[in-house]
Scaffold this motif. Structure first.
Motif, short mmCIF file in Angstrom:
data_model
loop_
_atom_site.label_atom_id
_atom_site.label_comp_id
_atom_site.label_asym_id
_atom_site.label_seq_id
_atom_site.Cartn_x
_atom_site.Cartn_y
_atom_site.Cartn_z
N MET A 1 0.84 -1.20 0.00
CA MET A 1 0.00 0.00 0.00
C MET A 1 0.87 1.26 0.00
O MET A 1 0.60 2.23 -0.70
CB MET A 1 -0.92 0.00 1.23
N HIS A 2 1.93 1.19 0.82
CA HIS A 2 2.85 2.32 0.88
C HIS A 2 3.54 2.54 -0.46
O HIS A 2 3.71 3.68 -0.91
CB HIS A 2 3.88 2.07 1.97
N THR A 3 3.92 1.45 -1.14
CA THR A 3 4.57 1.56 -2.45
C THR A 3 3.63 2.16 -3.48
O THR A 3 4.02 3.01 -4.30
CB THR A 3 5.05 0.18 -2.92
N THR A 4 2.37 1.75 -3.43
CA THR A 4 1.37 2.30 -4.38
C THR A 4 1.17 3.79 -4.15
O THR A 4 1.10 4.58 -5.12
CB THR A 4 0.03 1.56 -4.21
N SER A 5 1.09 4.21 -2.90
CA SER A 5 0.93 5.63 -2.60
C SER A 5 2.14 6.44 -3.04
O SER A 5 2.00 7.54 -3.59
CB SER A 5 0.70 5.80 -1.10
N LEU A 6 3.32 5.89 -2.84
CA LEU A 6 4.55 6.58 -3.25
C LEU A 6 4.61 6.71 -4.77
O LEU A 6 4.98 7.78 -5.30
CB LEU A 6 5.76 5.81 -2.73
N ARG A 8 2.05 6.73 -6.79
CA ARG A 8 1.00 7.68 -7.19
C ARG A 8 1.50 9.12 -6.99
O ARG A 8 1.30 9.99 -7.86
CB ARG A 8 -0.25 7.44 -6.38
N HIS A 9 2.15 9.37 -5.87
CA HIS A 9 2.68 10.71 -5.61
C HIS A 9 3.76 11.07 -6.62
O HIS A 9 3.83 12.23 -7.08
CB HIS A 9 3.24 10.77 -4.18
N PHE A 10 4.58 10.10 -6.99
CA PHE A 10 5.63 10.35 -7.98
C PHE A 10 5.02 10.69 -9.34
O PHE A 10 5.48 11.63 -10.01
CB PHE A 10 6.53 9.12 -8.10
N MET A 11 4.01 9.95 -9.74
CA MET A 11 3.36 10.22 -11.03
C MET A 11 2.67 11.58 -11.03
O MET A 11 2.68 12.30 -12.05
CB MET A 11 2.36 9.11 -11.35
N ILE A 12 2.06 11.96 -9.92
CA ILE A 12 1.43 13.28 -9.82
C ILE A 12 2.49 14.37 -9.95
O ILE A 12 2.29 15.38 -10.66
CB ILE A 12 0.66 13.41 -8.49
N THR A 13 3.64 14.17 -9.29
CA THR A 13 4.72 15.16 -9.36
C THR A 13 5.24 15.29 -10.79
O THR A 13 5.45 16.41 -11.28
CB THR A 13 5.87 14.75 -8.43
N VAL A 14 5.43 14.16 -11.47
CA VAL A 14 5.90 14.18 -12.85
C VAL A 14 4.87 14.86 -13.75
O VAL A 14 5.22 15.70 -14.60
CB VAL A 14 6.20 12.76 -13.36
#
Length: 347
Positions: A1-6, A8-14
């Protein structure tokens, strides 16, 4: 779950970073004159309202009178500066043959001395190195002349096209400000009723507090350093004091170069030429420009943008790589915009 959230945050930043880059590259050049007109009107609006509401001037005179005085003051200031720069540039081009002859004589003297040293240390025939250096100098001069003849019309065309773009830009800004005199209140009312008011207002507030702080700081530093450098060259009786002062102040805005790239070698040259007073003036100007940048950046940028020096340097460098010279301003502004959008997107 933590990996998925990370992830997702990375893709939003990109995604946000790509969107900001596309906006700065393709949309901002078209929107900039209108944004500048709006920012200038926001600065003048309190004065207009004060003259109308407190001083009881008619709205037409308070609003359009302020605008006319603003246009007149800006035109007079920049007109005087541009005219002075024009006279100094014209003087520079007039004296180019003199400077060319002086430079050629200087290099010929140094080449002769250097050639004798090479001939002596490498046991060459007398004059061998000197002849070789003279041939290379002649070749460089021939190639330079050929390059200038081939590109002079391109340079003239580029200068004329840029002059036209600058003139059109100024006309659009002036006309937009005149229209905004009547449309400021309706525009604000329409914006406040929009469903996008809350997120857009949040982003614009962050950009205003951080991005405009950067622009204001760099503008103040540029102005003060330009005045200091121009005054220094005026005191040493250089005929191009304003041209050199403006050029060095702009050069000082680059994170790696700085004003010392010009002032220090020039000062040492004057010192070795036994012009101690002029050398001390240039050294003093360098110290003052260094203090101005260090003090103002530390006080204004640190408090206003909440970014450390390393992140700011990285933003400027990446901005220059992506946007060219304009990246000095667009890099930090892009970083502020990305940070604001990430704060808005975070739950």
């Amino acid at each position: 779950m933590h990996t998925t959230s990370l992830f997702r945050h990375f893709m939003i930043t990109v995604g946000i970073s790509v969107a900001v880059y596309l906006f700065m590259t393709f949309l901002l050049p078209y929107l900039f004159p209108f944004l500048l007109a709006y920012i200038l009107m926001r600065m003048l609006w309190p004065v207009m309202e004060y003259l109308h509401n407190v001083c009881k001037f008619p709205r037409f005179f308070s609003h359009y009178g302020t605008l006319i005085l603003f246009f007149g003051g800006i035109s007079a200031f920049f007109g005087a500066v541009i005219y002075k720069l024009y006279t100094q540039i014209r003087l520079l081009f007039t004296n180019i043959p003199v400077y060319h002859q002086t430079a050629v004589s200087f290099f010929e003297t140094r080449c002769a001395s250097f050639g004798r040293c090479i001939d002596h240390h490498f046991n060459l025939h007398f004059g061998t190195a000197k002849t070789f250096l003279y041939e290379q100098m002649a070749l460089i001069g021939k190639n330079t002349t050929k390059f200038m003849n081939n590109n002079i019309w391109k340079c003239l065309y580029y200068m004329l096209s840029q002059s036209f773009h600058i003139f059109a830009f100024l006309i659009i800004v002036c006309v937009s400000m005149i229209i905004l005199v009547r449309e400021m209140k309706p525009l604000h009312d329409m914006f406040r009723k929009s469903r996008y008011f809350t997120p857009v207002h949040f982003v614009l507030t962050n950009v205003k507090e951080s991005g405009l702080t950067y622009l204001k700081t760099e503008g103040i530093i540029l102005l003060l350093n330009g005045i200091v450098c121009s005054l220094a060259f005026f005191l040493i009786h250089n005929p191009y004091f304003l041209l050199l002062g403006v050029a060095i102040a702009v050069l000082d805005a680059f994170p790696v170069l700085g004003s010392g790239m010009f002032l220090l070698p020039w000062g040492f040259f004057l010192f070795l030429s036994k012009e101690y007073l002029n050398a001390s003036i240039l050294f003093t100007a360098y110290i003052i420009t260094l203090l101005i940048r260090e003090i103002l950046e530390a006080r204004l940028l640190g408090d206003g943008m909440h970014l450390n020096a390393f992140v700011m340097l990285a933003a400027i460098f990446i901005g220059i790589e992506l946007f060219g010279i304009g990246g000095i301003l667009l890099g930090p502004l892009s970083l502020v915009l990305i940070r604001s959008l990430l704060q808005l997107a975070s739950p």
